[in-house]
Each structure stands twice: as C-alpha cells, then as structure tokens.
Design a protein around this motif. Structure first.
Motif, PDB file in Angstrom:
ATOM      1  N   GLN A  26       0.805  -1.207   0.000  1.00 29.76           N
ATOM      2  CA  GLN A  26       0.000   0.000   0.000  1.00 29.76           C
ATOM      3  C   GLN A  26       0.843   1.265   0.000  1.00 29.76           C
ATOM      4  N   SER A  64      -2.198   3.883  -4.007  1.00 25.59           N
ATOM      5  CA  SER A  64      -3.516   3.956  -4.636  1.00 25.59           C
ATOM      6  C   SER A  64      -3.896   5.383  -5.006  1.00 25.59           C
ATOM      7  N   ASP A 105     -10.721  -8.240  -5.292  1.00 25.59           N
ATOM      8  CA  ASP A 105     -11.419  -7.174  -6.010  1.00 25.59           C
ATOM      9  C   ASP A 105     -12.764  -6.853  -5.365  1.00 25.59           C
ATOM     10  N   GLU A 108     -12.679  -4.605  -2.177  1.00 27.91           N
ATOM     11  CA  GLU A 108     -12.399  -3.180  -2.362  1.00 27.91           C
ATOM     12  C   GLU A 108     -13.662  -2.370  -2.600  1.00 27.91           C
ATOM     13  N   ASN A 109     -14.695  -2.991  -3.192  1.00 27.75           N
ATOM     14  CA  ASN A 109     -15.892  -2.237  -3.557  1.00 27.75           C
ATOM     15  C   ASN A 109     -17.186  -2.812  -2.989  1.00 27.75           C
ATOM     16  N   VAL A 153      -5.866  -5.811   0.981  1.00 26.66           N
ATOM     17  CA  VAL A 153      -7.209  -5.243   1.121  1.00 26.66           C
ATOM     18  C   VAL A 153      -7.742  -5.463   2.531  1.00 26.66           C
TER      19      VAL A 153
END
Length: 895
Positions: free
Chosen positions: A397, A414, A823, A826-827, A866
């Motif tokens: 990160q 990011s 993935d 993250e959302n 994550v």
C-alpha cells in the motif's frame, strides 16, 4: 506480463501552466506527461500519453472533455481526458506562448510567435486533418504572450512582448478591420482579461491589462446611444447604409443577397458564419483608460496572473514567491502572502473562485489554497533531484522514495499522494528498506547514518552510526528485524547493528571496493553482498563466522538479489551480464547476456548512433518477482528489461520515456548536426534575454535544472537507479530520471480461453444460477475467466452453502478465485460474507495452498493488502465510537 503505465510519482509539477477543470480537477504538466489531481478525492493520476519534449502549455475545453497540450518542440496533442487517449496531433512552426479555448468550445486561440491563430476545435469525429484554421492575425511586432476570450466567443484579447494589447473581432465585417490598441505599459504584457457587466454577463464593459513590472491598467468601454447591434441582415445600425426597403419584394431580394454573401464567406473559410450573427459590437463606443494601479513589489517581476470574472478578482504571483489577491476595480488587497522564495510560475482560480492554485517550478511544488478560510486544500512537492532508491511496504500500500535532495518521502500507491516527508538526513539518500511490521522504515545516507522511522508517529526513533564517519550506499535487514546491515562506499566494509539497542555489533571486512549490494536470504540468516571488487560474498552474521562463500566474477558486480525462495542468487556485472548462482551448492547455474537488450539511446556528445555505442550498457539494479518466475533489470539506459528466469529469454522491454528533452533517448545520429567543434546543439548561439538574471551558462551551477553533465547544458541523462516489484506482484516501480514510474497489470485483459468447450458460455452460467446450482455456475465462470461473471457467482452463493461450494472448487482455479475476493473486498459492502468465503476456502484447501504458496503468493498478498486496509478503517471507526457505546449502555442501564 501484461503491465502498463499507471502513475508517475516524485514530481507533481515541473513547469508550465496549470488549469482547473470542473472546479475540482487540477491538471498540470509533469515533464512530457500530464498529471490530473482530484482535489475532492485526494487522488492523482498521470495520463499514459507522452509528448516528444517537456510540456509548457495546457488548455482545457469548457466542458472538461478535451485537453490541448503543447511541448517545447511546438508539437501539440489533442487529448480526450475521460478516455485518456490522444485524438489528434498538430505541429506549429513557431513557439507557442499561450493557448486558450473559447467559452463555447468551438475555437482554440493559439499564440504562435508573432501570430494569433484561431483554429476550429475538433471533436470525436475521425477526420484526415481535423484542425481548421479560421483566422490569422499578424498585427503584432513581437511575440504574443497572453490571451483571453470574451464571454460570447466573438472577441479575442491578446497581449504581446511589444508592450501592446489588441482586441480582435473573430468575424469579418465591413468597417471593422483594425483592432483597437491598448497602450501605455512599459514592460512585457503578462495577462489580459475581459471584464463584464453584472447585469449582462455576455456584455463586455472592461479590460484589464497586466505587465511584468507589476502594473495593472483598467480600461472601460462605453457604448454609444445607437447601441451598435447587428441586425438580422448582418448590417450595423449607425452605418451609412441605404434606407430599409419598403416592399416585400425588395426585402426578400436583399435577404437573398445577404444569404448568398454569407454562403460565399463560409465557402472561403473567412470565419464562423454557421451561427446567426448577434450580440454587441465593441465598435461605435469609446475605450478609455480609467485607472493605473501598481502592486509595488519591485525589484520582483510579475510572473503569473489570473482573473475571475464572476468575483471580479485578480490573483498575481511574483518572482520572489509573493502572491496577492485583489478586488477589482477598486484595487483592494485582500491577501498578500509569501509561499516560497522562488518564482511562482502559475497562478489560477477554480470555477467557483474559492480555491487558488500556485505552482513553483524550481521547487517542484504545487499547492491549492482556499483564500476565504486561509487553509491548504493541497500541498504537494516532489523530489527536486534524482530519486535514488525506493521500497514497497509488505502490504504494497505504501511506497517510500529517497533522493539526492536529502529527503525521504512516503507515498500512498492507490492515491499517488505523499503523506509524510522526512528531512533529517543531511546528504543524499542511497538505500531504503521496510521492516516486516509495515510500520518501520529504514534509510541509509551518504551522511554516515542509518535512520529508523516510525510511520505511526512520523518521527525518527533510532539512528545507527559508526565510530568514524562513513558513506552508506546499501542497506538490508534480516527477516526477524533484529539485525541491520549497511555497506559503505569509502571503507569497503559492512556494519552490523542491533535493532533493539542501536549498538554496533560487528564490522564485516573483506571487500576491496564499494559495497553497492546487500540482501539477506529470505529463508536463513545468510547475508549476500556485492562489490566493485568483482566478487559476491556470503556472510553468516549470527554465528560470527565471517565470509562463508565467495563467488568471483570477471567484471565489477553492480547489484545482487535473492530469489524469494532463497534457492537462487542473481547478480549483474559491468559487462552487461546477469549471473545466476546456487547459494547452497556454490555453483554458477547460468548467465543472461543482456548487453544488446539494454542498448538504446545515445548521448548528445556521442559521435555514433546508439547501435554502435558501447558505453554504459550494463544493469545497475535487479529484482525478482514475487513467485521468482521472472526478473526485472534496469540501468543506464532508456529501457527496463524483463527476463524469464527458467528459460533465460527476454520477455518484454519497457521504454521509460519518449522525452527528447532528456539525454540518451534519441537512437540515431544526424550527421547534419555534427560539426568539427562537436554537436550543433551544444554550441550556444542564443542571443535571447536571460531569464530573471540567470544565464544559461550558470543554470547547472545554480542547480536550476536536474543534475547532469555540464557538457550538455545540464540536460539530465535518462537512467534507472532502482527497481522494486510489489509483494502482491500486481505492480512494480522504477526510480528513473523522470521520477518514479509505477506500472500495474492491465485489468482490461480479462479473457483467457483455457479449458473451454462449446457448453461453457455466459448463458450456461445464467442458466445454472436460475436452476439454483451455484457450484456449477461458479466453476463455469472460472473456466470462462470473466471477471464480472466470477463476482456475480460468488455473491449468488448463500452463506450456508459456502463450505460445500468451497470444497468443490478445483485447485487450479484457486488463484483466480482469490483475486476475485480481493477485487470484491475493495468495492463490495459484504465484508463478513467474503471473509466467510476466505475462511472456508482455507479450511478446504489449506494444505494445497501451503504446498503451492509460491504460485499463489501474488494473489494472497493482494487479498492481505485489502483486508489490512479494511481492518485499519474499521479499527479507527470502532475506537472512536467505543466510549459513546459505553455511555449509551450505561445510560440505558441507569434509566
């Protein structure tokens, strides 16, 4: 291997103007690239498109869809900002000093040399030559330096180096050929702006002209009583025109003649006649100078300015780092502050006028200031000199960078933002290393110290020194974090300290040259060191046995790195080869000849092309991938090479930049530019004025440019000083002359046709979901390897069925499934659901994951990254609400 350019860190601003789009997007030039900063989300991205030289002028369309960027070679890119793609290209014959879109977005005004050109703005349609030249104004006697459009896009105001300002009408009309002259300034015009009436925003009533000596003149326009308007037939009231015809036939004939004239003018390309001519003409009235004001900053010069029509305010920046905000037309000073001691090179309002953007090219500084609350919205400063080293945090990160400006910066990968800068070192930073805890960073410097930084409290909590001053150029730490080692440039020794106490434990002697490479084995406590004495040595640090193995080479060893499993050691030598050793058996396994792979780019002083040049063709930095399948290598070249370790073949070659402003980018030699005295470019015959008293002969001495050879006018030479691959394996970073380039895996490549047959289709996946067969649907989506379908099938599984579905997944699909989990986290808001999936997957396939951890390591690292970030966010939220919950519970109990 499908990596593509993602971002550029380390240099937010290096010169040119900045523009603000949609009130929150700040766009600025970074060398030959364009950086876009979202001021609300605190994120910055660099567009992948490049120019052939440094960009010095940028313009954005009013709707924020298009960018117009011009470089030092007068080559222009027309860019679609949303899709980050180049639509069109055009070149100009003279240098471009100013460029601006019209308020309606139909035209682009370009000041090229002494000419003012009006081009029709191209759109999305593909055309052979999309740019159409509408008008050219050649009234100036010197270079045009400033531009502005009227709100109705009919008039262009232009200031010049000949101390004059002229207003031009875009359309060709009778008796309106000569532009009005605004005279009286005694220095170069820096800014020209139209002012408007508050009652009618499209009606021009004032003009402000600003010159370099700090003067601002206010001009007023008063309309005549006849109120000169263009009537429906294109004539002007007040002209000596024949009286209006009386009969309908006469009116019809006159209108037909006028339409025929319009059509002829349109065919001849005289101007914009596609829209009905309407609006006020700046003719028939009277321009007069109503006020002269001075900013009183002498001997400093005005270098940047901007005007906000809605607020009627002017912001100006000076060469001494002072900026001022003034309310017009009364010239009331609202703010007068100093942000640095260097020249302010850009100053601009945002659309609302509440934020001011300032840039200082010499410091590489870009900041956004809210003038009402007097607070910073953005304050970013890149490394002033070359970045020497970098390091990824264990969770990928964070990215730390160290440079010749004695500073250590830590970036969030990011967002692309630097959140802390350490400046305690007094000399160049040469090596960086993250500890396994992820919250401690080590840095080595030429000032003779190794410092440990706490990333929680942002302070230097331990400093490692030696009895006599040394210059450290390499750094390493063992897996436990108990021992710190650093190699020296001058005494050829390796110093060993205790991390807990800071005491010097041992000094490893034996090398006869600078120790430029250090690394501990990932599996044991063996330290590998490489030196310019043509050897690689292995040291047993904990047992105190000294050097236990020596690997001799024919040439100087420049870098050394262990494979992640500790069973292979790679080192690069001065002859351009990469040697692979078995550290256990002490045998040379094989070598890669990379001399021809890294060859490319010639220096300005070279009298031969890049293909025939033999200087500097070697790798100075190496790094293995997370699974050890490939290795990245870079050096004094514009290329970074990626090799397959097992087959010793070149997989891909990345070109760092296409910027011809740097030395070592151009491949071919143009013999026309070579003279008996040397290259023609090195002969200084420029008679132009020096900039702010700094001549070209002294620029490199004053550190005005990036460090480089004095023989090539201070032009920096392109090279790669450090390479690091993220522990997740999904991105890698390179410390280059251009800054820190970050490459990541291209997510758009989602289809991989493996294990397919005629029955494996998206329709079959949907049918399985409708028939309540989540197990079959998930396996079909994994065989299709389509990201959206995999996520859809994961979410479709009910929580009670997760253990059964997880145990039925074949092992070969585990990596793709784990990447899907990363993935989704993250959302996706279903945190507990995904963690349940991970838990059941580890229960069902724990042994297989442990046995094949090397292949699954990149996917597992991505998942860990994550989860760590989510844990930090939740921990902060829970800790802030802990006492409130306790209070509520105690209150409910008492009542």
């Amino acid at each position: 291997m499908n990596f593509r350019f993602q971002n550029l860190l380390g240099a937010p601003y290096r010169g040119g103007n900045a523009v603000v789009v949609n009130n929150t997007l700040l766009i600025s030039a970074v060398g030959n690239r364009i950086s876009v900063t979202d001021l609300l989300k605190s994120q910055t991205q660099t567009l992948p498109c490049q120019t052939s030289a440094n960009i010095h002028r940028i313009a954005a369309s009013p709707d924020g869809l298009f960018l117009f960027a011009v470089d030092d070679n007068n080559r222009c890119l027309f860019i679609n900002l949303h899709h980050r793609a180049i639509l069109h290209r055009i070149s100009f014959k003279k240098s471009v000093y100013a460029v601006k879109f019209s308020p309606n977005g139909s035209f682009i005004a370009v000041a090229t040399g002494k000419l003012l050109q009006i081009w029709r703005s191209p759109g999305f349609k593909k055309e052979f030559f999309p740019f159409e030249l509408v008008r050219t104004f050649a009234d100036f006697n010197d270079k045009v330096t400033a531009l502005d459009w009227s709100p109705d896009s009919d008039y262009v105001l232009a200031g010049s180096k000949d101390l004059t300002t002229r207003v031009f009408f875009l359309k060709k009309l009778k008796n309106f050929t000569k532009p009005f002259l605004f005279l009286g300034h005694r220095d170069i015009i820096v800014g020209v702006f139209f002012g408007i009436e508050k009652k009618n925003e499209n009606k021009v009533s004032r003009v402000y002209t600003l010159s370099r000596d700090g003067a601002i003149f206010s001009w007023s326009f008063s309309y005549s009583d006849t109120d000169d308007k263009i009537d429906e037939l294109g004539g002007e009231k007040g002209d000596s025109a024949p009286p209006s015809p009386g009969t309908p036939e006469q009116k019809s004939n006159l209108k037909d003649n006028h339409n025929e004239k319009k059509r002829k003018n349109l065919d001849s390309g005289d101007g914009n006649f596609e829209e009905e001519e309407s609006g006020y003409l700046l003719k028939g009235g009277k321009w007069e100078l109503i006020k002269k004001d001075y900013f009183m900053q002498a001997p400093a010069k005005m270098t940047a300015c901007d005007y906000h029509r809605g607020l009627d305010m002017v912001v100006v920046g000076f060469s001494n780092g002072v900026f001022g905000l003034y309310q017009m037309p009364d010239f009331v000073c609202i703010h007068l502050m100093s942000i640095s001691r260097e020249k302010i090179t850009t100053a601009v309002f945002n659309d609302l006028g509440n934020w001011l953007t300032f840039g200082c090219a010499k410091l590489g500084q870009l900041l956004v200031w809210e003038w009402k609350s007097e607070s910073y919205i953005l304050k970013q400063q890149g490394h002033y000199f070359d970045v020497n080293c970098l390091a990824y945090s264990p969770d990928s990160q964070l990215l730390a960078t160290g440079a010749d400006d004695n500073k250590v910066k830590v970036w969030t990968v990011s967002s692309g933002f630097c959140f802390v800068t350490f400046s305690e070192h007094t000399n160049a930073i040469t090596a960086l290393h993250f500890m396994a805890s992820n919250h401690c960073l080590l840095s080595a410097s030429l000032d003779g110290t190794v410092r440990a930084w706490d990333l929680f409290r942002y302070r230097n909590f331990r400093t490692f020194t030696t009895p006599s001053s040394k210059q450290f150029v390499s750094l390493a730490s063992d897996q436990s974090g108990e021992v710190i080692c650093a190699g020296t440039l001058d005494s050829f020794e390796v110093f060993v300290w205790s991390m807990k106490t800071g005491r010097l434990l041992d000094v490893l002697s034996g090398h006869e040259g600078p120790v430029h490479g250090l690394m501990f084995s990932p599996t044991n406590a063996i330290l590998a060191s490489s030196s310019w004495d043509k050897t690689v040595r292995l040291w047993d640090v904990f047992e105190g046995k000294g050097a236990v193995e020596t690997f001799p080479h024919i040439h100087d060893v420049l870098a050394v790195v262990y494979r992640p499993d500790g069973k292979q050691l790679a080192c690069s030598t001065l002859d351009g080869q990469i040697h692979f050793w078995d550290p256990i058996e002490g045998l040379l396994m094989y070598s890669i000849e990379g001399r021809r792979d890294i060859a490319g780019g010639r220096l300005m002083t070279d009298r031969r092309s890049a293909a025939n040049s033999s200087s500097g063709k070697c790798f100075t930095t190496l790094f293995y991938s997370a699974d050890g399948s490939y290795i990245l290598a870079g050096g004094s070249s514009k290329y970074i090479c990626m090799y397959d370790v097992a087959d010793q073949v070149l997989l891909r070659r990345f070109q760092i930049t296409q910027n011809l402003s740097l030395d070592g980018v151009l491949d071919f030699l143009n013999s026309k530019n070579m003279t008996e005295a040397g290259p023609l470019d090195l002969i200084d015959d420029d008679n132009s004025d020096t900039e702010e008293g700094v001549g070209k002969q002294t620029r490199a001495k004053l550190a005005y440019d990036l460090p480089g050879s004095m023989l090539n006018r201070g032009r920096p030479v392109i090279r790669t000083k450090c390479l690091r691959i993220a522990p997740t394996g999904r991105s890698w970073a390179a410390a280059t002359t251009e800054g820190v380039l970050v490459y990541s895996i291209d997510e758009s490549f989602i289809f991989d046709p493996t294990d397919l047959d005629i029955d494996v289709t998206p329709e079959a996946v949907d049918a399985a979901l409708r028939e309540d067969q989540p197990n079959r649907a998930l396996i079909l989506s994994l065989r299709l390897n389509e990201d959206a379908l995999i996520k859809k099938c994961i979410i479709a599984v009910s929580p009670p069925d997760i253990p059964a579905v997880a145990s039925s997944i074949p092992f070969k699909y585990l990596q793709r499934l784990i990447e899907g989990f990363a993935d989704l986290l993250e959302n996706c808001p279903h945190l507990e659901f995904i963690l349940r999936w991970c838990q059941e997957l580890c229960k069902a396939h724990g042994h297989s994951i442990q046995q094949n951890s090397r292949n699954l390591l990149p996917a597992l690292k991505s998942l860990q990254k994550v989860i760590t970030r989510l844990h930090q966010d939740l921990a902060e939220t829970c800790s802030s609400n802990e006492y409130l919950l306790r209070y509520l519970c105690s209150t409910s109990t008492n009542t």
